[in-house]
Design a protein around this motif. Structure first.
Motif, short mmCIF file in Angstrom:
data_model
loop_
_atom_site.label_atom_id
_atom_site.label_comp_id
_atom_site.label_asym_id
_atom_site.label_seq_id
_atom_site.Cartn_x
_atom_site.Cartn_y
_atom_site.Cartn_z
N HIS A 59 0.84 -1.19 0.00
CA HIS A 59 0.00 0.00 0.00
C HIS A 59 0.88 1.25 0.00
O HIS A 59 2.01 1.21 0.45
N VAL A 60 0.33 2.33 -0.53
CA VAL A 60 1.06 3.59 -0.60
C VAL A 60 1.39 4.06 0.81
O VAL A 60 0.56 4.00 1.70
N GLY A 61 2.63 4.48 1.00
CA GLY A 61 3.09 4.94 2.31
C GLY A 61 3.79 3.86 3.12
O GLY A 61 4.37 4.14 4.16
N GLN A 62 3.75 2.63 2.63
CA GLN A 62 4.39 1.51 3.33
C GLN A 62 5.91 1.58 3.18
O GLN A 62 6.42 1.88 2.11
N THR A 63 6.63 1.30 4.25
CA THR A 63 8.09 1.26 4.20
C THR A 63 8.52 -0.12 3.73
O THR A 63 8.08 -1.14 4.27
N VAL A 64 9.35 -0.14 2.69
CA VAL A 64 9.80 -1.39 2.08
C VAL A 64 11.31 -1.33 1.84
O VAL A 64 11.94 -0.30 2.04
N VAL A 65 11.86 -2.43 1.37
CA VAL A 65 13.26 -2.50 0.97
C VAL A 65 13.31 -2.80 -0.53
O VAL A 65 12.67 -3.74 -0.99
N VAL A 66 14.04 -1.97 -1.27
CA VAL A 66 14.22 -2.17 -2.71
C VAL A 66 15.56 -2.87 -2.89
O VAL A 66 16.58 -2.44 -2.34
N THR A 67 15.57 -3.96 -3.66
CA THR A 67 16.80 -4.71 -3.88
C THR A 67 17.11 -4.83 -5.36
O THR A 67 16.21 -4.79 -6.20
N THR A 68 18.39 -4.99 -5.65
CA THR A 68 18.84 -5.27 -7.00
C THR A 68 20.19 -5.97 -6.91
O THR A 68 20.87 -5.90 -5.89
N ALA A 69 20.57 -6.63 -7.96
CA ALA A 69 21.85 -7.32 -8.00
C ALA A 69 22.98 -6.31 -8.07
O ALA A 69 22.85 -5.25 -8.69
#
Length: 140
Positions: A59-69
């Motif tokens: 949901h909008v406003g949620q704290t997440v972790v963005v990952t990439t190689a």
């Protein structure tokens, strides 16, 4: 094991599997071993387009972790700086070998970047499909 780059952010936008995450620079970026190659270390705030397998879980406003190689940073540097530098050096050698003046050589070197970055822009969708970011839940 492949090196993974992680950044914490807040979801700004969700549509299907497409998630837009706003990443804010933290002091921890200075100590990160890939900070010199990472675009998020250069600015206070960046917006990352990422993919999520299930949009209903976010949901909008949620704290997440963005990952990439970790290889994505190297690939981006190669496309953005490495290949243009090689192209400029090639133009330099050819122009000097054909007897062009230094001023003309400099202009040719700069002019060689226009078609390169235009082709890069034309290929942006293909490049974006290979350089992906993923959203993960933030572990509390």
């Amino acid at each position: 094991m492949e090196n993974v780059i992680r950044h914490e952010g807040i979801i700004d936008y969700i549509k299907g599997t497409h998630v837009r995450v706003r990443i804010t620079q933290t002091p921890a970026c200075a100590g990160c071993k890939v900070a010199a190659r990472c675009a998020t270390a250069e600015a206070r705030e960046k917006v990352i387009d990422a993919t999520a397998t299930d949009a209903s879980a976010w949901h909008v406003g949620q704290t997440v972790v963005v990952t990439t190689a970790g290889t994505m940073a190297s690939r981006a540097l190669l496309l953005g700086f490495g290949l243009p530098l090689l192209l400029m050096l090639l133009v330099l050698v050819v122009a000097m070998a054909t007897g062009c003046s230094e001023g003309t050589t400099a202009l040719l070197m700069l002019a060689s970047q226009v078609p390169y970055y235009f082709v890069l822009w034309l290929c942006r969708d293909r490049i974006a499909s290979k350089m992906t970011f993923h959203v993960e839940r933030k572990e509390e």
